[in-house]
Design a protein around this motif. Sequence first.
Motif, short mmCIF file in Angstrom:
data_model
loop_
_atom_site.label_atom_id
_atom_site.label_comp_id
_atom_site.label_asym_id
_atom_site.label_seq_id
_atom_site.Cartn_x
_atom_site.Cartn_y
_atom_site.Cartn_z
N SER A 1 8.39 69.51 31.57
CA SER A 1 9.64 70.21 31.28
C SER A 1 9.32 71.47 30.47
CB SER A 1 10.58 69.30 30.48
OG SER A 1 11.64 70.06 29.92
N ARG A 2 9.66 72.63 31.04
CA ARG A 2 9.37 73.89 30.36
C ARG A 2 10.11 73.97 29.03
NH1 ARG A 2 12.10 78.44 31.22
NH2 ARG A 2 12.77 77.74 33.29
N GLY A 3 11.34 73.43 28.99
CA GLY A 3 12.09 73.44 27.75
C GLY A 3 11.42 72.61 26.68
N PHE A 4 10.97 71.40 27.05
CA PHE A 4 10.30 70.53 26.09
C PHE A 4 9.01 71.17 25.58
CE2 PHE A 4 7.31 67.16 25.00
CZ PHE A 4 8.07 66.30 24.24
N SER A 5 8.16 71.64 26.49
CA SER A 5 6.89 72.25 26.09
C SER A 5 7.11 73.52 25.28
CB SER A 5 6.05 72.57 27.33
OG SER A 5 5.72 71.40 28.03
N GLY A 6 8.08 74.34 25.70
CA GLY A 6 8.35 75.57 24.97
C GLY A 6 8.85 75.31 23.56
N ALA A 7 9.71 74.30 23.40
CA ALA A 7 10.23 73.97 22.08
C ALA A 7 9.12 73.44 21.17
CB ALA A 7 11.34 72.93 22.20
N VAL A 8 8.25 72.58 21.70
CA VAL A 8 7.14 72.05 20.90
C VAL A 8 6.20 73.17 20.48
CG1 VAL A 8 5.09 70.58 20.98
CG2 VAL A 8 7.25 69.74 21.90
N LEU A 9 5.86 74.08 21.42
CA LEU A 9 4.96 75.18 21.10
C LEU A 9 5.59 76.12 20.07
CD1 LEU A 9 2.28 76.62 21.71
CD2 LEU A 9 3.47 77.90 23.50
N PHE B 1 10.86 83.78 26.89
CA PHE B 1 10.50 83.48 28.27
C PHE B 1 10.40 81.97 28.53
CE2 PHE B 1 8.87 87.80 27.62
CZ PHE B 1 9.44 88.45 28.72
N LEU B 2 9.82 81.22 27.60
CA LEU B 2 9.63 79.80 27.82
C LEU B 2 10.94 79.02 27.84
CD1 LEU B 2 6.52 79.12 25.54
CD2 LEU B 2 6.59 79.07 28.04
N LEU B 3 11.94 79.48 27.10
CA LEU B 3 13.22 78.78 27.03
C LEU B 3 14.27 79.40 27.94
CD1 LEU B 3 13.36 78.13 23.17
CD2 LEU B 3 12.64 76.56 24.98
N ARG B 4 13.83 80.20 28.90
CA ARG B 4 14.76 80.83 29.84
C ARG B 4 15.51 79.75 30.64
NH1 ARG B 4 11.25 82.97 32.62
NH2 ARG B 4 11.31 81.67 34.49
N GLY B 5 16.82 79.87 30.68
CA GLY B 5 17.63 78.94 31.44
C GLY B 5 17.91 77.62 30.75
N GLN B 6 17.31 77.39 29.58
CA GLN B 6 17.52 76.12 28.85
C GLN B 6 18.89 76.14 28.20
OE1 GLN B 6 15.04 73.73 28.89
NE2 GLN B 6 16.54 72.34 27.98
N ARG B 7 19.62 75.05 28.32
CA ARG B 7 20.95 74.97 27.72
C ARG B 7 21.11 73.64 27.02
NH1 ARG B 7 24.35 78.83 29.37
NH2 ARG B 7 26.13 77.63 28.60
N LEU B 8 21.97 73.63 26.00
CA LEU B 8 22.37 72.37 25.39
C LEU B 8 23.57 71.84 26.14
CD1 LEU B 8 22.15 73.25 21.57
CD2 LEU B 8 20.37 72.33 23.06
N GLY B 9 23.64 70.50 26.27
CA GLY B 9 24.72 69.89 27.02
C GLY B 9 26.07 70.11 26.35
#
Length: 506
Positions: free
Chosen positions: A272-280, A496-504
Motif C-alpha cells: 500500500s503506497r499510503g501505508f509505506s509513504g506514511a511510515v517513511l 507524491f507518495l500520499l497522492r490520492g490517499q484519503r481518510l474515510g
Amino acid sequence: MTSTLQPAAAPRAKRRPGRWLALCVLVLAVLLVAVDATVLGLATPYLSEDLEPSGTQLLWIGDVYSFVIAGLLVSMGSLGDRIGRKRILLVGATAFGLISVLNAYASTPEMMIMARALLGVAGATLMPATLALIRNLFHDPRERSVAVGIWGAAASAGTAVGPITGGFLLEHFWWGSVFLINVPVMVVLVLVGIRTLPESRNPDPGPWDLNSVVLSLVGMVGIVYAVKEAAAHGFAWPALATGVLGVAALYGFVRRQLSLPVPLLDMRLFRSRGFSGAVLADLLTVLGMSGLVFFLSQFLQLVQGRRPFEAGLAELPAAVGAVAAGLAAGAAARRFSVRAVVSAGLAAVGLALAALTVVDRTTGYPLIGAALLVVGVGAGLSFTVTADVILSSVPKDQAGAASAVSETAYELGAALGIALLGSIVTGVYRGFTGPAGTPAAAHESLGGAVEAASAMPPEPGRALLSSAREAFVDGLTLATGVGAAVLLATAVAAWFLLRGQRLGDS
C-alpha cells in the motif's frame, strides 16, 4: 489505485458506549511513555553524580531503553493481535509501574542498565496496543480521526510534561522521583482499564513465531547500535560487524515473513503506497527533528543558563502547537487532502528549523518560542494524519502489527537522527580552541566543559566556557540546518507518495 488492503465497505457499525472513557485510559498510557522518554535527560547529571557510572555505562543507561523498545515493538504488536490487546496493555502497564520502582532505587550502574532494559520491554507493549485499541474502539472514521488526534496530542503533551515535571522534581527531590511518578498513573490506568477497555484480537492469529521475534530484535538492535557507535567513534570494525549482523537479521526476518503461512508481520502491508509513504514520512520527520529535540535542553540550560524547570517551560510551545494541530488534523485532511496537510506540516517544521539556524548565545526567547510553536503545529498535523492513514490502510485484525511498524519507524528515526545529527554537533564542538590547561574531558561534551571550567581559575574558566558554548551553538545550528533540509525534502516526497490517499468519511 485503491489498495487491496482496504477493508470492504460495511454498514456503519454501532458506536460502542464508553469508548471515550476508554480512550482516556489509553491517553494515560501514552502520556506515561512520552514522559519517560524525555525525563531521563534532565536526571542524567544527578544520576551520574550518585551512581558514578563510566562513560560507556552512562551511554548504555541512556540508550538501552530505546534499543529494547525498537527491537521489540513489532513482536509485541503482533503478540497483542494474538493474545489480546487489552491483556497485553494491562500486563505491560503493571510491569512498567513495578520496574519504574526498580529504576528509582537502582544502586549501581549495572542495576540501572538492567532496569532500563526491562522498562523497555514493558514500554514496547504499550504504544502499539494503545493505537490498535483505538482502531477497534472507533469504527466511525471521523470519530477515529478525532481519537487519533487526541492520542497524538497526548504523546506531544507528554514530551513537554516530562521536562517540566522532571525539572520540578529534580529541584525538590532526588533523581529517583522522576521514575516514581509512573506508579500512581499506572495504578489508575490498570484499575480503570480493567472496567472500560474492550478486548480485541485477531480471530485467526496463527502461532507466535519465536524465530521471527529473535530476528527482529537482533536486526533492529544491531542497526541502531551500529549507527550510534559509528557516529560516536567512527566506522571501527565492531560497529561495522554489528551493523552487518543487524542487516542480515532483518533480511532473514523479511524472508521468513514471506514464507510463513501466518507471519508475525504481513509484509504485504507495504504494498500500500499510503501505508509505506506514511511510515517513511514518520521516520524521516523524526530523523530531521532529532538534532533540535536532543540538544535543545542543553542549549537552554548550559548555554543560556536556564534552570531545569525553566528550560522545561521554554519547550512548552512545541507541545501546545502539537496538541492544537493534532486535534484539528483529521478535519483538515478531509477538507483539503491527506498529502496537502502532511506536506504542509512537514514544510512548516522544515522552515521553522531553518529559522533556528540563526540563533546564537544571546538570541531572545521570542524567536525560539515562535519557532518551537511552528515545529509543534507542523509535527502535530503530520504525525496525526500519518497515524490515521496507517490505521485506515489495514484490516482491524492487524492493527497491532501495523501500529508497531509506525512506532518502530519513530524509534528508528530518533536513533538515526540522534546518531547522525548528533555526530555533526559533536564533531563541530570538539574542534573548539580552549585556553592553556583545558582538560580533554572539556572537548567531549558541553557538560564536561562546564564542570572543567568550575575547577579552573576565573579568567581561563570564563574563556573555556565562552569557546565551548560558541562551538556548541555552531554545531547545533549546522545540525538544525541539515534537519531543515531533510524535512523539506520529506515534504516533497510526501506530496507524491500520499497522492490520492484519503481518510474515510463513514
